[in-house]
Design an enzyme around this catalytic site. Structure first.
Site, short mmCIF file in Angstrom:
data_model
loop_
_atom_site.label_atom_id
_atom_site.label_comp_id
_atom_site.label_asym_id
_atom_site.label_seq_id
_atom_site.Cartn_x
_atom_site.Cartn_y
_atom_site.Cartn_z
N SER A 35 23.15 20.88 6.93
CA SER A 35 22.47 21.57 8.03
C SER A 35 23.25 22.73 8.62
O SER A 35 22.68 23.59 9.29
CB SER A 35 22.13 20.58 9.15
OG SER A 35 23.31 19.99 9.67
N ASP A 328 22.64 22.09 19.86
CA ASP A 328 22.15 20.74 20.13
C ASP A 328 23.37 19.81 20.11
O ASP A 328 24.50 20.29 20.22
CB ASP A 328 21.06 20.33 19.13
CG ASP A 328 21.52 20.37 17.67
OD1 ASP A 328 22.74 20.36 17.43
OD2 ASP A 328 20.65 20.39 16.78
N HIS A 331 25.11 20.76 16.31
CA HIS A 331 25.23 22.04 15.62
C HIS A 331 25.66 23.17 16.57
O HIS A 331 25.25 23.19 17.73
CB HIS A 331 23.90 22.42 14.98
CG HIS A 331 23.39 21.39 14.02
ND1 HIS A 331 22.47 20.44 14.38
CD2 HIS A 331 23.71 21.16 12.72
CE1 HIS A 331 22.23 19.66 13.33
NE2 HIS A 331 22.96 20.07 12.32
#
Length: 353
Positions: A35, A328, A331
């Site tokens: 991610s 968040d 990340h």
């Protein structure tokens, strides 16, 4: 006449300099991983781990969510732009892009994946071996588009970015989902992952990859989600997890040295993400950062993916993400991605550009 010739010469020199400035430094940027670098591949698969909704993408051009786990662009987007390539690296599975776009840059990464195939099973995302299969398919498409010789040049001269490994620990080993903790000590699991990294790197080397930057693990114990689980101890960084990251990075650097010596023509370099992130955490005010403990989204303690969605004013993201390290609970913000891109360009990518 002489003055006219001089003027023409100066104009030619200016034109040549403009052409040189506009020419990309490498033909393409090719990305593998999780991610931290997924540009939207998870949008196209059946998984709960997505970010194709607001407030993700809030500060992205046009304010649209793309599947990037960020308020804006990723480090790979900034790196691509710095190399003279397009400012966005497209996700391979995104139907909005074609092989014409992928010839200059392509992302095979999938949020939630890891070096261990069992990691990708946790949230049903794309395993790393499948990313390699997509790379093979990409090369076949590239040959049809550009011809065999040009396709080979692109693959051989491209810069490769790899960012992976965090999920293997935080989503797999320490969550006791896959049973790896019963199977391995943490030291043994690190060795297991290093072996998987060696297999992956050898596979893409055989497919033509030569200029490779492999990002070490960041300070994984300092992400807000892990700070939240550490609230009983004051909510500080989980030093156990940070030590794991440091130990893994030492082993990764040793692997890089071995493969560089073993595989002819390979230029595999280590990107020191841990050190760069820790510098920002240790001295945030120097970077205009005010919050290092929480993410910008919601409470900033546990929100990620669907939990980061803006359901009400109570779950809205902060007003200025540039004042936060994390977007968040897991990340980094676009600002940190830009800083980490600059760090990568100064270190592991310096000799390639």
């Amino acid at each position: 006449m002489a003055a006219l010739l001089l003027l023409l010469l100066l104009l030619c020199l200016c034109l040549l300099s403009l052409i040189a400035a506009a020419s990309p430094r490498v033909p393409a940027l090719i990305v593998f991983g999780d991610s931290t670098v997924d540009a939207g591949n998870n949008n196209q698969i059946q998984t709960v781990l997505k970010s194709n909704f607001r407030p993700y993408g809030r500060d992205f051009p046009g304010g649209r969510p793309t599947g990037r786990f960020c308020n804006g662009r990723l480090s790979t987007d900034f790196i691509s732009e710095a190399l003279g390539l397009p400012p966005l690296v497209p996700a391979y599975l995104d139907p909005a892009y074609s092989i014409k776009d992928f010839a200059k840059g392509v992302c095979f990464a999938s949020a939630g994946t890891g070096l261990d195939n069992a990691t990708s099973d946790v949230l049903s995302v794309i395993p790393l071996w499948k990313e390699v299969e997509y790379f093979k398919e990409y090369q076949r498409r590239l040959i049809k588009y550009a011809g065999k010789a040009e396709a080979k040049r692109i693959v051989d001269e491209a810069v490769y970015i790899i960012s992976i490994g965090t999920n293997d620990f935080l989503e797999n080993y320490y969550l006791l989902v896959t049973g790896r903790r019963q199977q391995f000590t943490v030291d043994q699991f690190e060795d297991f992952l290093i072996d998987r990294a060696a297999e992956f790197l050898t596979a893409i080397y055989r497919l033509g990859a030569r200029k490779i930057s492999f990002a070490g693990l960041g300070a994984i114990g300092c992400v807000p989600l892990e700070r939240t689980t550490n609230l009983l101890n004051g909510g500080g960084c989980m030093e156990e997890y940070n030590k794991v990251a440091r130990d893994f990075n030492v082993k990764l650097q040793a692997l890089i040295g071995r493969l560089d010596a073993k595989l002819p023509g390979l230029r595999l370099r280590y990107a020191p993400v841990y050190d760069g992130l820790l510098r920002i955490i240790a001295d945030p005010s120097s970077y205009g950062i005010e919050n290092v403990d929480e993410g910008c989204c919601g409470t900033g303690r546990f929100e990620m993916g669907i939990l980061c969605r803006e359901w009400s004013p109570l779950t809205a993201a902060c007003k200025d993400a540039d004042k936060y390290i994390f977007w968040d609970s897991f990340h980094p913000t676009e600002k940190i991605n830009r800083l980490m891109a600059e760090e990568t360009l100064r270190t592991s990518l310096a000799e390639f550009i």
